[in-house]
Motif scaffolding. Structure first.
Motif, PDB file in Angstrom:
ATOM      1  N   LEU A 146       4.519   1.407   1.933  1.00  0.00           N
ATOM      2  CA  LEU A 146       5.447   2.050   1.471  1.00  0.00           C
ATOM      3  C   LEU A 146       5.099   3.581   1.244  1.00  0.00           C
ATOM      4  O   LEU A 146       4.217   3.870   0.834  1.00  0.00           O
ATOM      5  CB  LEU A 146       6.141   1.614   0.197  1.00  0.00           C
ATOM      6  CG  LEU A 146       7.170   2.629  -0.402  1.00  0.00           C
ATOM      7  CD1 LEU A 146       8.442   2.430   0.359  1.00  0.00           C
ATOM      8  CD2 LEU A 146       7.513   2.020  -1.875  1.00  0.00           C
ATOM      9  N   ALA A 147       5.882   4.293   2.263  1.00  0.00           N
ATOM     10  CA  ALA A 147       5.600   5.840   2.062  1.00  0.00           C
ATOM     11  C   ALA A 147       5.768   6.442   0.831  1.00  0.00           C
ATOM     12  O   ALA A 147       6.777   6.255   0.336  1.00  0.00           O
ATOM     13  CB  ALA A 147       6.186   6.795   3.266  1.00  0.00           C
ATOM     14  N   VAL A 148       5.220   7.627   0.377  1.00  0.00           N
ATOM     15  CA  VAL A 148       5.367   8.086  -0.903  1.00  0.00           C
ATOM     16  C   VAL A 148       6.797   8.866  -0.692  1.00  0.00           C
ATOM     17  O   VAL A 148       7.609   9.160  -1.530  1.00  0.00           O
ATOM     18  CB  VAL A 148       4.058   8.961  -1.450  1.00  0.00           C
ATOM     19  CG1 VAL A 148       4.701   9.643  -2.515  1.00  0.00           C
ATOM     20  CG2 VAL A 148       3.229   8.039  -1.867  1.00  0.00           C
ATOM     21  N   ARG A 149       6.653   9.934   0.302  1.00  0.00           N
ATOM     22  CA  ARG A 149       7.692  10.826   0.536  1.00  0.00           C
ATOM     23  C   ARG A 149       7.466  11.403   2.279  1.00  0.00           C
ATOM     24  O   ARG A 149       6.459  10.951   2.860  1.00  0.00           O
ATOM     25  CB  ARG A 149       7.494  12.092  -0.292  1.00  0.00           C
ATOM     26  CG  ARG A 149       6.405  12.719  -0.177  1.00  0.00           C
ATOM     27  CD  ARG A 149       6.358  14.341  -0.615  1.00  0.00           C
ATOM     28  NE  ARG A 149       7.542  14.915   0.260  1.00  0.00           N
ATOM     29  CZ  ARG A 149       7.362  16.399   0.180  1.00  0.00           C
ATOM     30  NH1 ARG A 149       7.062  17.235  -0.802  1.00  0.00           N
ATOM     31  NH2 ARG A 149       8.283  16.818   1.136  1.00  0.00           N
ATOM     32  N   GLY A 150       8.606  12.136   2.521  1.00  0.00           N
ATOM     33  CA  GLY A 150       8.398  12.724   3.995  1.00  0.00           C
ATOM     34  C   GLY A 150       7.997  14.156   4.056  1.00  0.00           C
ATOM     35  O   GLY A 150       6.835  14.283   3.322  1.00  0.00           O
ATOM     36  N   GLY A 151       8.536  15.056   4.455  1.00  0.00           N
ATOM     37  CA  GLY A 151       8.178  16.400   4.313  1.00  0.00           C
ATOM     38  C   GLY A 151       7.852  16.659   5.961  1.00  0.00           C
ATOM     39  O   GLY A 151       8.490  16.906   6.780  1.00  0.00           O
ATOM     40  N   TYR A 152       6.418  16.956   6.138  1.00  0.00           N
ATOM     41  CA  TYR A 152       6.049  17.175   7.656  1.00  0.00           C
ATOM     42  C   TYR A 152       4.591  16.668   7.583  1.00  0.00           C
ATOM     43  O   TYR A 152       3.904  17.188   6.615  1.00  0.00           O
ATOM     44  CB  TYR A 152       6.281  18.597   7.695  1.00  0.00           C
ATOM     45  CG  TYR A 152       5.359  18.981   9.011  1.00  0.00           C
ATOM     46  CD1 TYR A 152       5.626  18.620  10.242  1.00  0.00           C
ATOM     47  CD2 TYR A 152       4.295  19.894   9.062  1.00  0.00           C
ATOM     48  CE1 TYR A 152       4.799  18.750  11.451  1.00  0.00           C
ATOM     49  CE2 TYR A 152       3.670  20.318  10.121  1.00  0.00           C
ATOM     50  CZ  TYR A 152       3.779  19.718  11.098  1.00  0.00           C
ATOM     51  OH  TYR A 152       2.976  20.079  12.289  1.00  0.00           O
ATOM     52  N   GLY A 153       4.128  16.312   8.592  1.00  0.00           N
ATOM     53  CA  GLY A 153       2.673  15.956   8.898  1.00  0.00           C
ATOM     54  C   GLY A 153       2.287  14.489   9.423  1.00  0.00           C
ATOM     55  O   GLY A 153       1.305  14.548  10.020  1.00  0.00           O
ATOM     56  N   THR A 154       3.522  13.714   9.569  1.00  0.00           N
ATOM     57  CA  THR A 154       3.236  12.295  10.107  1.00  0.00           C
ATOM     58  C   THR A 154       2.744  12.389  11.632  1.00  0.00           C
ATOM     59  O   THR A 154       1.629  11.821  12.126  1.00  0.00           O
ATOM     60  CB  THR A 154       4.355  11.742   9.830  1.00  0.00           C
ATOM     61  OG1 THR A 154       4.704  11.344   8.446  1.00  0.00           O
ATOM     62  CG2 THR A 154       4.138  10.056  10.608  1.00  0.00           C
ATOM     63  N   SER A 155       2.979  13.269  12.334  1.00  0.00           N
ATOM     64  CA  SER A 155       2.959  13.400  13.887  1.00  0.00           C
ATOM     65  C   SER A 155       1.698  13.718  14.083  1.00  0.00           C
ATOM     66  O   SER A 155       0.788  13.405  15.214  1.00  0.00           O
ATOM     67  CB  SER A 155       4.131  14.283  14.391  1.00  0.00           C
ATOM     68  OG  SER A 155       4.198  15.317  14.094  1.00  0.00           O
TER      69      SER A 155
ATOM     70  N   ALA B 295       0.942  -1.242   0.023  1.00  0.00           N
ATOM     71  CA  ALA B 295       0.070   0.042  -0.005  1.00  0.00           C
ATOM     72  C   ALA B 295       0.820   1.281  -0.067  1.00  0.00           C
ATOM     73  O   ALA B 295       1.852   1.328   0.859  1.00  0.00           O
ATOM     74  CB  ALA B 295      -0.769   0.110   1.334  1.00  0.00           C
ATOM     75  N   LEU B 296       0.730   2.188  -0.823  1.00  0.00           N
ATOM     76  CA  LEU B 296       1.263   3.432  -0.732  1.00  0.00           C
ATOM     77  C   LEU B 296       0.506   4.403  -0.008  1.00  0.00           C
ATOM     78  O   LEU B 296      -0.841   4.573  -0.192  1.00  0.00           O
ATOM     79  CB  LEU B 296       1.105   4.137  -2.312  1.00  0.00           C
ATOM     80  CG  LEU B 296       2.349   3.619  -3.261  1.00  0.00           C
ATOM     81  CD1 LEU B 296       2.194   3.961  -4.571  1.00  0.00           C
ATOM     82  CD2 LEU B 296       3.747   4.023  -2.635  1.00  0.00           C
ATOM     83  N   VAL B 297       1.248   4.990   1.002  1.00  0.00           N
ATOM     84  CA  VAL B 297       0.447   6.028   1.880  1.00  0.00           C
ATOM     85  C   VAL B 297       1.339   7.447   1.906  1.00  0.00           C
ATOM     86  O   VAL B 297       2.500   7.397   1.452  1.00  0.00           O
ATOM     87  CB  VAL B 297       0.515   5.387   3.332  1.00  0.00           C
ATOM     88  CG1 VAL B 297      -0.352   4.240   3.704  1.00  0.00           C
ATOM     89  CG2 VAL B 297       2.143   5.177   3.722  1.00  0.00           C
ATOM     90  N   ALA B 298       0.847   8.361   2.119  1.00  0.00           N
ATOM     91  CA  ALA B 298       1.235   9.767   2.175  1.00  0.00           C
ATOM     92  C   ALA B 298       0.810  10.521   3.288  1.00  0.00           C
ATOM     93  O   ALA B 298      -0.141  11.428   3.429  1.00  0.00           O
ATOM     94  CB  ALA B 298       0.823  10.406   0.857  1.00  0.00           C
ATOM     95  N   PRO B 299       1.324  10.169   4.647  1.00  0.00           N
ATOM     96  CA  PRO B 299       1.122  10.864   5.645  1.00  0.00           C
ATOM     97  C   PRO B 299       1.689  12.145   5.951  1.00  0.00           C
ATOM     98  O   PRO B 299       1.469  12.958   7.102  1.00  0.00           O
ATOM     99  CB  PRO B 299       1.719   9.955   6.772  1.00  0.00           C
ATOM    100  CG  PRO B 299       2.860   9.335   6.029  1.00  0.00           C
ATOM    101  CD  PRO B 299       2.600   9.100   4.862  1.00  0.00           C
ATOM    102  N   ALA B 300       2.353  12.546   5.067  1.00  0.00           N
ATOM    103  CA  ALA B 300       3.321  14.015   5.374  1.00  0.00           C
ATOM    104  C   ALA B 300       2.940  14.860   4.113  1.00  0.00           C
ATOM    105  O   ALA B 300       1.859  15.375   3.689  1.00  0.00           O
ATOM    106  CB  ALA B 300       4.676  13.753   5.400  1.00  0.00           C
ATOM    107  N   GLY B 301       4.072  15.101   3.282  1.00  0.00           N
ATOM    108  CA  GLY B 301       3.938  16.515   2.153  1.00  0.00           C
ATOM    109  C   GLY B 301       3.443  16.114   1.025  1.00  0.00           C
ATOM    110  O   GLY B 301       3.122  14.944   0.639  1.00  0.00           O
ATOM    111  N   ARG B 302       3.413  17.128   0.419  1.00  0.00           N
ATOM    112  CA  ARG B 302       2.803  17.246  -1.036  1.00  0.00           C
ATOM    113  C   ARG B 302       3.650  16.546  -2.050  1.00  0.00           C
ATOM    114  O   ARG B 302       4.844  16.619  -1.765  1.00  0.00           O
ATOM    115  CB  ARG B 302       2.316  18.536  -1.445  1.00  0.00           C
ATOM    116  CG  ARG B 302       1.214  19.265  -0.463  1.00  0.00           C
ATOM    117  CD  ARG B 302       1.271  20.642  -0.882  1.00  0.00           C
ATOM    118  NE  ARG B 302       0.375  20.915  -2.133  1.00  0.00           N
ATOM    119  CZ  ARG B 302       0.633  22.132  -2.631  1.00  0.00           C
ATOM    120  NH1 ARG B 302       0.886  23.247  -2.000  1.00  0.00           N
ATOM    121  NH2 ARG B 302       0.062  22.170  -3.910  1.00  0.00           N
TER     122      ARG B 302
END
Length: 309
Positions: free
Chosen positions: A82-91, A18-25
């Motif tokens: 698998l996360a798509v990317r980081g950035g900010y927002g997971t917390s 599964a692709l997830v995006a808990p953070a940045g655009r």
């Protein structure tokens, strides 16, 4: 005898992630290109929920990112995430996550950078082994054979007793020694930000690994000082330093190393130049798994399996 942490099953060719995006655009075109580049891994990437929604900071609003992550955790269709990317927002979404299904059906969960807090959360709540390393965009935005080889070697072939240091990489001791303990760590800034939260980093008897990006030396020292003042460096088994980048240029190992060494008790071994970073040198490390640092070589060995089978 020390109990083993919760371990996910090993991935196999044909498994679905599964692709997830808990953070940045990110853009849909970049996502499509990276997904295509990943396809030769033998694994299938799927979106459990649409990821792209208009938001000035994140891939979507908190409620949508939480829903997508929860769907990925709960669905038995996926063997990994698998996360798509980081950035900010997971917390921001961690307090709303339910881990009941994951506790019954552990999955391989992969990410780094802002996802550092997710690894800490999973270790605290479930004692789960998760995996610090390249995400979809950081690893596969541009086709790189080495990135695919590193991924498949680790997740489809990794065995107990294997080295965690990829072939062709070179590390150095800043302070020679040996150690054994659970691996914990990730992005230095995120580790410092975890202090005072329910998923605060636990470093007692652990091998602590660190990296960061776009932080000048004084900010690195500030985060290290915060960890030291919180007692997080007084009982570590060892410290593994990755690559610290400032404006895409590596900060000299001696400068970062000096800041670390002055804050550690004497005798704690320190390794530098380990390939964990926001640059092309970024290997996979099993967060919360036991590892050994040998006195004769500045590398890490797995004394226990990090997969269930």
């Amino acid at each position: 005898m020390t109990s083993l942490p919760l371990r996910p099953p090993r991935l196999h060719r044909g498994d679905r992630l599964a692709l997830v995006a808990p953070a940045g655009r990110f853009s849909s075109k970049v996502l499509e290109r990276a997904t295509s580049n990943f396809s030769s891994s033998g694994l299938t990437l799927e979106l459990p929920a649409p990821l792209l929604r208009r938001h000035p900071l994140f891939a979507a609003e908190d409620t949508h990112r939480l829903m997508a992550m929860q769907t990925a955790l709960d669905s038995t269709d996926y063997r990994g995430i698998l996360a798509v990317r980081g950035g900010y927002g997971t917390s921001r979404i961690l307090p709303g996550l339910s881990l009941d299904s994951l506790a019954r059906h552990p999955k391989v969960i992969i990410g780094f950078s802002d996802l550092t807090v997710l690894h800490l959360f999973l270790a605290r709540k479930l004692d789960l082994i998760s995996f610090h390393g390249p995400m979809l965009l950081s690893g596969f935005r541009n086709y790189r054979h080495n990135a695919l080889k590193t991924f498949t070697n680790f997740f489809l072939q990794q065995n107990q007793g294997d080295l965690l240091l990829p072939q062709g990489t070179s590390t150095v001791f800043l302070r020679r020694g040996e150690a054994e303990g659970r691996l914990v760590g990730g992005n230095l800034t995120m580790l410092a930000h975890s202090l005072g939260t329910p998923f605060e980093v636990d470093t007692v008897g652990r091998i602590l690994f660190l990296e960061d990006i776009n932080e000048p030396l004084y900010k690195i020292d500030r985060s290290l000082t915060q960890l030291a003042l919180a007692g997080k460096l007084s009982s570590v088994a060892a410290v593994i330093l990755g690559i610290f980048l400032d404006r895409d240029m590596p900060i000299a190992r001696k400068k970062v190393g000096a800041s670390v060494l002055e804050k550690l008790p004497s005798g704690v071994p320190v390794v530098a130049d380990f390939p964990i970073s926001h640059g092309p040198e970024n290997c996979y490390l099993p967060h919360n798994a036991r590892a050994c640092l040998r006195k004769t070589r500045p590398d890490l060995v797995l004394p226990e399996p990090c997969f269930e089978n």
